[in-house]
Design a protein around this motif. Sequence first.
Motif, PDB file in Angstrom:
ATOM      1  N   LEU A 167      35.871  36.286  13.305  1.00 47.23           N
ATOM      2  CA  LEU A 167      35.998  35.562  12.032  1.00 47.23           C
ATOM      3  C   LEU A 167      37.415  34.991  11.914  1.00 47.23           C
ATOM      4  O   LEU A 167      38.368  35.539  12.461  1.00 47.23           O
ATOM      5  N   LYS A 168      37.549  33.904  11.195  1.00 49.29           N
ATOM      6  CA  LYS A 168      38.870  33.326  10.919  1.00 49.29           C
ATOM      7  C   LYS A 168      39.096  33.400   9.412  1.00 49.29           C
ATOM      8  O   LYS A 168      38.549  32.617   8.646  1.00 49.29           O
ATOM      9  N   LEU A 169      39.885  34.385   8.998  1.00 47.42           N
ATOM     10  CA  LEU A 169      40.115  34.611   7.575  1.00 47.42           C
ATOM     11  C   LEU A 169      41.581  34.376   7.224  1.00 47.42           C
ATOM     12  O   LEU A 169      42.452  34.422   8.080  1.00 47.42           O
ATOM     13  N   ALA A 170      41.809  34.122   5.932  1.00 46.14           N
ATOM     14  CA  ALA A 170      43.178  34.040   5.404  1.00 46.14           C
ATOM     15  C   ALA A 170      43.252  34.873   4.133  1.00 46.14           C
ATOM     16  O   ALA A 170      44.010  34.572   3.217  1.00 46.14           O
ATOM     17  N   GLY A 203      39.034  45.205  12.916  1.00 45.82           N
ATOM     18  CA  GLY A 203      38.369  43.923  13.124  1.00 45.82           C
ATOM     19  C   GLY A 203      38.765  42.911  12.068  1.00 45.82           C
ATOM     20  O   GLY A 203      39.074  41.754  12.374  1.00 45.82           O
ATOM     21  N   PHE A 204      38.789  43.329  10.801  1.00 44.83           N
ATOM     22  CA  PHE A 204      39.164  42.419   9.718  1.00 44.83           C
ATOM     23  C   PHE A 204      40.658  42.105   9.734  1.00 44.83           C
ATOM     24  O   PHE A 204      41.069  40.986   9.403  1.00 44.83           O
ATOM     25  N   MET A 205      41.487  43.077  10.121  1.00 43.91           N
ATOM     26  CA  MET A 205      42.922  42.793  10.248  1.00 43.91           C
ATOM     27  C   MET A 205      43.161  41.747  11.331  1.00 43.91           C
ATOM     28  O   MET A 205      43.973  40.827  11.164  1.00 43.91           O
ATOM     29  N   TYR A 206      42.467  41.887  12.466  1.00 38.89           N
ATOM     30  CA  TYR A 206      42.590  40.895  13.546  1.00 38.89           C
ATOM     31  C   TYR A 206      42.131  39.527  13.059  1.00 38.89           C
ATOM     32  O   TYR A 206      42.719  38.494  13.402  1.00 38.89           O
ATOM     33  N   ALA A 207      41.070  39.519  12.240  1.00 37.09           N
ATOM     34  CA  ALA A 207      40.518  38.247  11.743  1.00 37.09           C
ATOM     35  C   ALA A 207      41.425  37.570  10.737  1.00 37.09           C
ATOM     36  O   ALA A 207      41.249  36.383  10.450  1.00 37.09           O
ATOM     37  N   LEU A 248      46.812  43.693  19.725  1.00 33.57           N
ATOM     38  CA  LEU A 248      45.745  42.819  19.248  1.00 33.57           C
ATOM     39  C   LEU A 248      46.235  41.934  18.109  1.00 33.57           C
ATOM     40  O   LEU A 248      45.939  40.735  18.066  1.00 33.57           O
ATOM     41  N   LEU A 249      46.962  42.536  17.179  1.00 29.59           N
ATOM     42  CA  LEU A 249      47.472  41.756  16.043  1.00 29.59           C
ATOM     43  C   LEU A 249      48.492  40.720  16.505  1.00 29.59           C
ATOM     44  O   LEU A 249      48.568  39.620  15.950  1.00 29.59           O
TER      45      LEU A 249
END
Length: 1018
Positions: A915-918, A946-950, A539-540
């Motif tokens: 989500l699209k995070l940086a 989920g947040f790691m993927y984002a 996934l990552l």
Amino acid sequence: MFDRTQLILTGISIALTLQFIPPVAALPLEAAVQTAQTNSNDAADRIYQEAEKLYEQGTAAAFKSAIIKYEEALKLYRETGDRAKQAIALNSIGLVYSLLGEQQKALAYLNQSLPLSQAAGDRKQVASTISNFGFVYLKLGEKQKALEYFKQSLPLARAAGDRSGEAITLTNIGNTYSDLGEKQQALEYYRQSLPLTRAVGDRRGEAITLNNIGKVYSDLGEPQTALEHYNRSLSLSRELGDRTQEATTLNNIAVVYLTLGETQKALEYFDRSLPLSRAVGNRSNEAVTLSNIGKIYSDLGEKQQALEYYQQSLSLSQTAGDRSIQANILINLGAAYSELGEIEKALEYYHQSLHFSRAAGDRIGEATTLSNMGRIYDDAGNRQEALKYFDRALFLKRATGDRSGEATILKNIGLAYLKLGEKQQALEYFSQSLVLSRAVGNPGIEAVTLFGMAAAKRDLGKLNEAIKDIEASIKIIENLRTKIASNELRTSYFSTVQDYYEFYIDLLMQLHKTQPKSGYDAKALAASERSRARSLLELLKEAKTNIREGISSDLLHQEQQLQQQLDDIEKRRIELVSSSTPNQDAVENLDKKRLELLQKYQQNQTQIRSTSPRYASLTQPQPLALREIQKQILDKNTVLLEYSLGEKQSYLWVVTTTEITSYELPKRADIETAARNFRDTVTNPRYRDLPKRVAEASANLSELILQPAAAQLGNKRLLIVPDGVLHYTPFAALSLPKAAQPNANNFLIFQHEIITLPSASTLAILRQNYADRKPPTQTLAILADPVFSLDDERIKGKITQTTTEKLESNNLGLSRSLRTSDLGWPPARLPFTRQEAQTILGLLPPVSSSQKFDFDASRTTATDGSLANYQIVHFATHGIANSQNPELSGILMSMVDDKGNLVNGFLRLTDIFNLKLAANLVVLSACQTGLGQNIQGEGMVGLTRGFMYAGAQRVGVSLWNVDDEGTSVLMQKFYQKMLQEKLAPAAALRAAQMELMSQEKWRSPYYWAAFTLQGEWK
């Protein structure tokens, strides 16, 4: 160890196509019109031709309409006394009833037809009707009776010069012999039929015969020859527009791919077959395909989903009256319940299956059932009784030419002898199974057999030979895993084969004991990395790729349509639930429809992945080996502790930049007992404020999992890769007892920063993902203190039963999630989250931060894309971790807008993935946000991934329901250390926890140990 690896034989239904002989009056329309001009039955003939046209449509509705027309024609033929045409009409009605699955009605009409055609002296029609009796009896599973009718019909058809009828009867005789397990005999009859079928121009009959020849080759373990015949059949069926035959052949191609280990291809073909069978109303074919899809889910570890398919299939097969299919489905139900541990229910289904198989003359089904019953006796320790069942099953499998089934039973016999301690005899059976499984191209059986051989050789002291066998087995497992496109199913499948890796690790560590300088401990560590969090790695790896680029517009359009349909259903559901008198039946129907659409959506997502050029170009991420971990993950001040819990013993590897040391720990059950006691002590209100009780529980677990390696830890940073129950363990509150104060709390956090990881390899992929991205320009975004209900003091209005129901319906899946947590409905406000957020915001200039309180702390705000601009994203609200259905985990945002309207405020895991995070850091200042579904081989599946993927580098989460005020104080200190003292997140969390515990009010680990960092440690 072998509970999952001893694959219980389950019935795969492969559809043979029977042919009925059409009545002699089934003439082309033009010929019928010419006949009608010279015949007083012209009205009846026209109606009959209308019925034929309806029949040719091939749907259940058309079949039923055709029967009405046939009955009208029959009535007119009776009025004119035309017995020959009465016989034809009755024959037609009987056959259509058979196709609708109503076999007894079919027999009743054929019994009326036969004497009429005999009285009329119509030999061709007599032969046709007798053959059709065979057709119906074969559908009923009465194979010997069917064979008698077919063999009566064959000379009559030849005498009448009916080459088409002769070809059909030859095919059906071949079908019967195939069902009886006499494969070579079946091929002889098919080979007689095929040239006749071509000579009379019966292309549909040619497609059917090619399909049936393919089925025989599939049974004989010749998959490529089977596929050649199936594909020729499929091409003809499509040219002819014969959807029934197309569905049958698609199902059969799927079975071949499943045998070859091509699970994803098999699912795709089953998914293409199923709607065709439904469209034409062929309940038998539909039942077969549903059962086969269920078997795939069962093999992949999804037993409950498999049971749903089996039950649907059984109901359809009972309606269709096909006892052979029922027997197969009952086998599968029995196998599923056996694997779920419900032995009595499994035996009940097996006994039913045995009865149906024997009544239908289905020796393959009988053998499968006997083998499965043998497995139950084997599991119960009654080896001799098990061997009796296996021997009877083996005889039948050999008699019917089922080489794949034979290989499976030989493997089961080998396992029984292995448990009896007769290793050499076990190896003899395994060797026979291995030869057969390779000959028929069945990698699943080959992998299990190699595993069994490895176990036998280990017990014989042949460790190096055992290593070769288990490595060959795991290579097959790894290959099979990559052929599953669905991430969820790949994860589920991987959980079913963890015993292979556990055995492999144990074997390597045994060799390490005798050869400590040969690097076997490093190989064992690499095996541990290969056995965990593989789906997360993939996934990552996928996260940085736009997998929708290059996808067909049809698939993307279907995705949009399904999303829209799901939205429409939710809107209708809200309207229903919000009404003053909700219609519960209508709500339940909508829920059923929603589930069907969700399954279609998941299938669509799998298709997008499997057809995406960008996804296909992704290389499979490889787990790290020792040298790569030392070089890429660690520094001189950081130590990796990786755990592997096993049935007989567990292991810990301690890795620094220069060396690896391994330790043998107690068995999994002992560690689980101590870990659960420790967690309960820390979180239970009765015990958590008793320092001595906490110290004892901490010391007990620490002695099992930390004490052996204590001398190596120093004051270094600890990267911990937990396993099993250790995912729930607050390592910060573990202790290494001091000699002078054995009952004092010497918490691990005193000397160490602590970070947890799903696997060491995960960190390497995370670093690759953010290595080249630009850092966000803003520092901190906080979403805190949302409005959960209409009786909140921040709005006017009172909560009522109607608004409560509407609130639930707006927040999809939330009420179900709340029922599995400790939260009430509606959720209570968390007053300290506002104070927490305001204090944290006071540490930064306003221009570098964003605050979203009250109504603005909404799902819309979280998903509008603005969070991508912040280095730190902080959620101060309720969190829900669903251990049964992780997709229902989430974060609670505002459920009411500033106008008092109810809105969807449940930020679910699926939303988080999108989500699209940086962010360098995401903090979930909420309850249980570090939990989820703990899947063997994958670890914790929940919000963190989920947040790691984002795009988050690291995630701060909690392991239990935390105290609102205590959390607020801890978070304030944590941010102060990060933002003012410029400590790295791990160091800041440690400092904050130590400062909090120094205060009497917060000294219990309950208040400070729940929070942990996962991901990057730098």
